[in-house]
Design an enzyme around this catalytic site. Structure first.
Site, PDB file in Angstrom:
ATOM      1  N   HIS A  26       4.420   3.890  -2.085  1.00 36.89           N
ATOM      2  CA  HIS A  26       3.340   2.683  -1.888  1.00 36.89           C
ATOM      3  C   HIS A  26       3.278   2.172  -0.417  1.00 36.89           C
ATOM      4  O   HIS A  26       2.354   1.752  -0.283  1.00 36.89           O
ATOM      5  CB  HIS A  26       3.617   1.515  -3.120  1.00 36.89           C
ATOM      6  N   ASP A  78       7.515   6.137  -7.273  1.00 32.19           N
ATOM      7  CA  ASP A  78       7.396   5.437  -6.048  1.00 32.19           C
ATOM      8  C   ASP A  78       8.470   5.798  -4.905  1.00 32.19           C
ATOM      9  O   ASP A  78       9.607   5.145  -4.785  1.00 32.19           O
ATOM     10  CB  ASP A  78       7.474   3.884  -6.283  1.00 32.19           C
ATOM     11  N   SER A  83      10.308  -3.469   0.806  1.00 29.57           N
ATOM     12  CA  SER A  83       9.848  -2.179   0.027  1.00 29.57           C
ATOM     13  C   SER A  83       9.980  -0.813   0.626  1.00 29.57           C
ATOM     14  O   SER A  83      10.231  -0.731   1.871  1.00 29.57           O
ATOM     15  CB  SER A  83       8.146  -2.053   0.019  1.00 29.57           C
ATOM     16  N   GLY A  84      10.480  -0.010   0.265  1.00 28.49           N
ATOM     17  CA  GLY A  84      11.058   1.300   0.741  1.00 28.49           C
ATOM     18  C   GLY A  84      12.541   1.311   1.020  1.00 28.49           C
ATOM     19  O   GLY A  84      13.010   2.167   1.439  1.00 28.49           O
TER      20      GLY A  84
END
Length: 451
Positions: free
Chosen positions: A255, A304, A396-397
């Site tokens: 994402h 994801d 995120s990530g």
């Protein structure tokens, strides 16, 4: 010890009690998680005694900020009485009128032998330090802003210092008042910046503290202690985290790239402080592969995961090291995980300037499914949670890491999605990396990595 891993040091003060640092039973670690090894010198020799902890009390005024903890002291109660011997003895507590300035102090522990080392010492180590005058200690801006003279003290000797893993251990000395025949505990190893660096003394104190900061309830990571972690910036603002898996590839979340042009992004590698980019590698992204099964709803992302290729390889060194991948299908239920990143320190908060870390407990698939996220979860996802601590927006990530018995970290998860920040009803959700090993290797070929 926390599982097989050295967690903190401590000192025997009675036949039932251990004196240590308050931060040793904070940040996702409960006193019940700990085992106390008594009479140990060589960690591979099994002649020491192992005891459980039935209670842990930290100072009621223990508080933490981004750099230090105040009133960083705790007492652990053992599950049975110790038998004193030549190898097991209590240390004396000093009286208020004892002066330890200008005396050689000893700090001891099994902590890491140098800054950035991944493993702790096999043998008990000791080194001599001296108390540093508060004014001298405060010449450094970090110490000036964070030192509380009433409850902290600095001790230092160039090239000699307590290092990570010695937290909670004793700083001790003899005293003229008892004709130098007894050892007294002068301080508790609390916090410091780096190891044995000029003008950065290790601070131990009669009631103590640690380098502590938040990824929402986390603490500041020792600089470059997670040298695989990268910051992905978009238009010079923190966008996502990631982890170096080869000299040309970064593992992150799908994402992070699905709705944004990767050509507007920059990757910072070997970074600790976003305000200090000296010796930090800057790379652009030449290609991104998002998992072909990636799908998204208003609540969650599935599959994801993404591999980003750097426009130029990086050189591995002290501040840039690839993360290890788990084995296919490897499970991490009930293990302690570490998340690192520069993400926001709470909902509607700004990003941190420094790399942060937080300890979380990885939930089993069954525990995960018992949360209020049940209808949104898939077998390719994993949950982790600790009260008040959670990856938040901007991380995120980034990687969810687990420390293995081999002395290496492996990447168990990729920070994927969640509802709010650090909400007990909604644990953080991570992409299970062990489900995607073949896919990751397929898209990161012809590059250098660790074994």
């Amino acid at each position: 010890m926390l599982g097989p891993k050295l967690h903190c040091g401590g000192a025997i003060i009675t036949d039932m009690h251990i004196l240590t640092a308050g931060h040793c039973i904070t940040f996702g670690v409960h006193f019940r998680d700990l085992a106390v090894y008594v009479g140990m010198h060589d960690r591979l020799d099994n002649s020491f005694v192992t005891l459980r902890v039935t209670n842990g009390v930290k100072h009621p005024q223990f508080t933490s900020n981004a750099v230090r903890d105040i009133n960083d002291i705790a007492v652990l109660t053992l599950n049975k009485k110790l038998r004193f011997s030549d190898k097991v003895r209590p240390i004396c507590l000093p009286s208020e009128d004892m002066d330890f300035h200008n005396l050689p102090l000893t700090v001891a522990g099994w902590g890491k032998t140098r800054q950035g080392a991944l493993t702790s010492s096999r043998y008990l180590l000791e080194t001599k330090v001296q108390i540093v005058d508060t004014e001298r200690c405060r010449k450094s801006s970090i110490y000036r802003d964070n030192l509380v003279p009433d409850t902290m003290m600095c001790a230092y000797s160039l090239g000699k210092d307590a290092c990570q893993g010695d937290s909670g251990g004793p700083l001790f000395s003899t005293n003229r008042k008892t004709h130098n025949k007894k050892w007294y505990q002068v301080g508790i190893v609390s916090w410091g910046i780096d190891c044995a660096m000029p003008d950065y003394p290790e601070c131990g104190k009669p009631s103590d503290t640690v380098v502590s900061m938040r990824i929402v309830g986390g603490r500041r990571a020792a600089p470059h202690s997670h040298p695989w972690t990268v910051a992905i910036l978009k238009n010079n603002r923190m966008h996502c985290g990631g982890a170096i898996i080869t000299n040309k590839h970064v593992l992150s979340a799908g994402h992070c790239f699905k709705w944004d042009n990767f050509k507007t992004m920059q990757v910072l590698i070997g970074l600790d402080n976003l305000d200090n980019l000296n010796n930090v590698a800057h790379r652009n992204i030449s290609d991104v592969v998002i998992h072909e099964g990636f799908t998204s709803t208003a609540v969650r992302d599935e599959n994801d995961i993404a591999v980003a290729t750097l426009n130029e390889p990086v050189e591995f060194g002290q501040t840039i090291v690839p993360i290890c991948l788990p084995t296919p299908g490897q499970e991490f239920a009930s293990r302690v995980g570490t998340i690192v990143g520069w993400g926001r320190m709470g909902v509607e908060k700004s990003s941190s300037k420094f790399l942060l870390k937080a300890l979380l407990r990885i939930l089993s698939d069954q525990e995960c499914m018992e949360s209020q996220l049940k209808q949104h979860l898939k077998p390719t996802m994993m949950c982790a949670f600790s009260k008040g601590k959670d990856g938040c927006q901007g991380d995120s990530g980034g990687p969810l890491l687990v420390f293995e018995n081999s002395g290496r970290y492996v990447q168990a998860g990729v920070v994927s999605w969640g509802i709010g920040c650090a909400d007990p009803r909604y644990p953080g959700v991570y992409t299970k990396v062990s489900n995607y090993i073949d896919w990751i290797r397929q898209h990161s070929k012809d590059a250098i990595t660790c074994d």
